[in-house]
Design a protein around this motif. Structure first.
Motif, mmCIF file in Angstrom:
data_model
loop_
_atom_site.group_PDB
_atom_site.id
_atom_site.type_symbol
_atom_site.label_atom_id
_atom_site.label_comp_id
_atom_site.label_asym_id
_atom_site.label_seq_id
_atom_site.Cartn_x
_atom_site.Cartn_y
_atom_site.Cartn_z
ATOM 1 N N SER A 20 1.436 -1.149 0.685
ATOM 2 C CA SER A 20 -0.571 -0.088 0.516
ATOM 3 C C SER A 20 1.048 1.358 0.060
ATOM 4 C CB SER A 20 -1.117 0.145 1.616
ATOM 5 O OG SER A 20 -1.369 -1.077 1.362
ATOM 6 N N PHE A 21 2.251 1.143 0.542
ATOM 7 C CA PHE A 21 3.425 2.507 0.545
ATOM 8 C C PHE A 21 3.071 2.846 -0.732
ATOM 9 C CE2 PHE A 21 7.142 4.233 1.720
ATOM 10 C CZ PHE A 21 6.564 5.496 2.400
ATOM 11 N N ILE A 22 3.934 1.818 -0.850
ATOM 12 C CA ILE A 22 4.904 2.051 -2.639
ATOM 13 C C ILE A 22 3.759 2.427 -3.623
ATOM 14 C CG2 ILE A 22 5.462 0.513 -4.902
ATOM 15 C CD1 ILE A 22 7.601 0.968 -2.285
ATOM 16 N N ALA A 23 1.888 2.371 -3.337
ATOM 17 C CA ALA A 23 1.295 2.659 -3.936
ATOM 18 C C ALA A 23 0.652 3.664 -4.107
ATOM 19 C CB ALA A 23 0.175 1.361 -3.903
ATOM 20 N N ILE A 24 1.191 3.839 -2.673
ATOM 21 C CA ILE A 24 0.748 5.408 -2.672
ATOM 22 C C ILE A 24 1.740 5.705 -2.916
ATOM 23 C CG2 ILE A 24 0.381 7.172 -0.235
ATOM 24 C CD1 ILE A 24 -0.953 4.704 0.977
ATOM 25 N N ILE A 87 3.286 -3.336 -8.643
ATOM 26 C CA ILE A 87 2.679 -2.544 -10.006
ATOM 27 C C ILE A 87 1.117 -3.022 -9.762
ATOM 28 C CG2 ILE A 87 3.025 -2.636 -12.135
ATOM 29 C CD1 ILE A 87 5.767 -4.083 -12.245
ATOM 30 N N SER A 88 0.276 -3.493 -9.543
ATOM 31 C CA SER A 88 -1.312 -3.739 -9.426
ATOM 32 C C SER A 88 -2.008 -2.602 -9.322
ATOM 33 C CB SER A 88 -1.648 -5.271 -9.113
ATOM 34 O OG SER A 88 -2.710 -4.907 -9.222
ATOM 35 N N PHE A 89 -0.992 -2.597 -7.712
ATOM 36 C CA PHE A 89 -1.860 -1.533 -6.885
ATOM 37 C C PHE A 89 -1.106 0.186 -7.068
ATOM 38 C CE2 PHE A 89 -3.599 -2.985 -2.621
ATOM 39 C CZ PHE A 89 -4.103 -4.252 -3.435
ATOM 40 N N SER A 90 0.217 0.116 -7.456
ATOM 41 C CA SER A 90 0.784 1.669 -7.726
ATOM 42 C C SER A 90 -0.631 2.185 -9.714
ATOM 43 C CB SER A 90 1.739 1.570 -8.375
ATOM 44 O OG SER A 90 2.198 0.880 -7.595
ATOM 45 N N ASN A 145 -8.965 9.266 2.173
ATOM 46 C CA ASN A 145 -9.440 8.930 2.226
ATOM 47 C C ASN A 145 -9.218 7.050 1.316
ATOM 48 O OD1 ASN A 145 -12.211 7.402 1.794
ATOM 49 N ND2 ASN A 145 -12.706 7.573 0.151
ATOM 50 N N GLU A 146 -8.586 7.301 -0.527
ATOM 51 C CA GLU A 146 -7.754 6.444 -1.149
ATOM 52 C C GLU A 146 -7.150 5.799 -0.430
ATOM 53 O OE1 GLU A 146 -7.245 3.905 -4.385
ATOM 54 O OE2 GLU A 146 -9.318 5.720 -4.010
ATOM 55 N N MET A 147 -6.591 6.295 0.446
ATOM 56 C CA MET A 147 -5.218 5.430 1.568
ATOM 57 C C MET A 147 -5.421 4.103 2.018
ATOM 58 S SD MET A 147 -2.310 8.090 1.954
ATOM 59 C CE MET A 147 -1.866 9.195 1.106
ATOM 60 N N THR A 148 -6.521 4.526 2.934
ATOM 61 C CA THR A 148 -7.150 3.919 3.681
ATOM 62 C C THR A 148 -7.943 2.002 2.629
ATOM 63 O OG1 THR A 148 -9.810 4.758 3.559
ATOM 64 C CG2 THR A 148 -8.065 5.651 5.200
ATOM 65 N N LEU A 149 -8.629 3.007 1.455
ATOM 66 C CA LEU A 149 -9.372 1.925 0.500
ATOM 67 C C LEU A 149 -8.118 1.007 -0.099
ATOM 68 C CD1 LEU A 149 -11.858 4.411 -1.759
ATOM 69 C CD2 LEU A 149 -12.282 2.497 0.620
ATOM 70 N N LEU A 150 -7.093 1.338 -0.517
ATOM 71 C CA LEU A 150 -6.254 1.119 -0.671
ATOM 72 C C LEU A 150 -5.694 -0.517 0.050
ATOM 73 C CD1 LEU A 150 -3.180 3.058 -2.575
ATOM 74 C CD2 LEU A 150 -4.755 0.938 -3.656
ATOM 75 N N VAL A 151 -5.310 0.171 1.401
ATOM 76 C CA VAL A 151 -4.894 -0.728 2.545
ATOM 77 C C VAL A 151 -6.533 -1.783 2.869
ATOM 78 C CG1 VAL A 151 -4.874 -0.979 5.212
ATOM 79 C CG2 VAL A 151 -4.238 0.798 3.796
ATOM 80 N N LYS A 152 -7.760 -1.128 2.764
ATOM 81 C CA LYS A 152 -8.396 -2.686 2.841
ATOM 82 C C LYS A 152 -8.737 -3.299 1.790
ATOM 83 C CE LYS A 152 -11.289 1.282 3.933
ATOM 84 N NZ LYS A 152 -12.714 1.191 4.162
ATOM 85 N N ASN A 153 -9.105 -3.221 0.707
ATOM 86 C CA ASN A 153 -8.011 -4.068 -0.710
ATOM 87 C C ASN A 153 -7.040 -4.555 -0.579
ATOM 88 O OD1 ASN A 153 -10.497 -3.037 -1.717
ATOM 89 N ND2 ASN A 153 -9.300 -1.070 -2.976
ATOM 90 N N SER A 154 -6.102 -4.597 -0.239
ATOM 91 C CA SER A 154 -4.872 -5.872 0.173
ATOM 92 C C SER A 154 -5.311 -7.396 0.225
ATOM 93 C CB SER A 154 -3.950 -4.713 1.131
ATOM 94 O OG SER A 154 -4.616 -5.328 2.474
ATOM 95 N N PRO A 155 -6.278 -7.886 0.537
ATOM 96 C CA PRO A 155 -6.408 -8.958 0.556
ATOM 97 C C PRO A 155 -6.266 -9.460 -0.895
ATOM 98 C CG PRO A 155 -8.116 -7.882 2.047
ATOM 99 C CD PRO A 155 -7.148 -6.846 1.575
ATOM 100 N N ALA A 156 -6.382 -8.641 -2.124
ATOM 101 C CA ALA A 156 -6.294 -8.701 -3.067
ATOM 102 C C ALA A 156 -4.962 -10.290 -3.401
ATOM 103 C CB ALA A 156 -6.645 -8.004 -4.214
ATOM 104 N N ILE A 157 -4.186 -9.548 -2.733
ATOM 105 C CA ILE A 157 -2.762 -9.801 -2.988
ATOM 106 C C ILE A 157 -2.552 -11.393 -2.860
ATOM 107 C CG2 ILE A 157 -1.894 -7.108 -2.973
ATOM 108 C CD1 ILE A 157 -0.402 -8.699 -0.228
ATOM 109 N N SER A 158 -3.414 -11.648 -2.160
ATOM 110 C CA SER A 158 -3.924 -13.397 -1.391
ATOM 111 C C SER A 158 -3.770 -14.023 -2.834
ATOM 112 C CB SER A 158 -4.632 -13.954 -0.804
ATOM 113 O OG SER A 158 -5.979 -13.233 -0.845
#
Length: 215
Positions: A20-24, A87-90, A145-158
């Motif tokens: 998430s941090f790299i994407a931000i 890359i995907s999250f960025s 708000n977008e940063m929080t959404l990135l964190v909450k979407n992080s289960p996608a990496i599994s």
């Protein structure tokens, strides 16, 4: 839960925060660049930015990360799961941040920009001292708000094998046959991360207000 279970949560939190941090870091300036292209109505590039944002915003995070991780090897480009996730999250962060920046730019009074130009300020000075401070202030809530959404979407990496907070909770629950305790721990970790982001937003807003106060 034992020590190794809590260690799994630590690894999952590191993956979640790291991706998430790299994407931000990547998404905020690139999103601003795309928004400026659209705001300035740069021929061709503005249209390309519009198409990019429209396509990415239409693609779910899980689908995009699978396209990158499993699709690029078809073109002899192999990426590790971590790099593919970053890359995907960025890409996603750039598209959504572009719309946040563009909204702030649309609310910006262009007459100020034109007045600065009339006073002989070059393009960089107008951007740095006239445009950016105002759109930055307007964009902070949306960007956080977008940063929080990135964190909450992080289960996608599994889906590509990376261990995140939610996957760690699922593994522990499957092993112990008690799914609720690890899910509650994962929920608590997400709360801490999001609350820290909210605290960052308040800190930035206070600094901006203090900078605007007359001496």
């Amino acid at each position: 839960m034992n020590f190794y279970d809590y260690l799994s949560f630590v690894y999952g939190a590191v993956s979640t925060i790291g991706v998430s941090f790299i994407a931000i870091i990547v998404g905020i300036p690139l999103g601003l660049g795309l928004a400026l292209l659209r705001w300035a109505k740069v021929p061709l590039l503005g249209k390309c930015a519009y198409v990019y944002v429209s396509l990415v915003r239409s693609c779910p995070a899980v689908t995009l990360i699978m396209l990158i991780y499993f699709g690029l090897p078809q073109f002899e480009i192999s990426l590790s799961p971590l790099v593919a996730a970053m890359i995907s999250f960025s890409i996603t962060a750039t598209a959504f941040n572009c719309e946040i920046w563009r909204s702030a730019l649309l609310s910006f009074d262009r007459s100020q920009y034109e007045a600065a130009q009339a006073f002989g300020m070059n393009r960089w000075i107008r951007f740095r001292y006239v445009l950016l401070p105002q759109v930055w202030r307007s964009s902070i809530p949306g960007l956080i708000n977008e940063m929080t959404l990135l964190v909450k979407n992080s289960p996608a990496i599994s889906v590509i094998g990376l261990l995140d907070i939610t996957r760690a909770a699922q593994r522990i629950g499957a092993r112990t046959y008690e799914p609720i305790p690890p899910l509650l721990v994962g929920f608590a970790i997400y709360i801490v991360i999001v609350m820290l982001l909210i605290k960052l937003q308040k800190h930035l807003e206070v600094r901006i207000r203090s900078a605007q106060e007359p001496l």
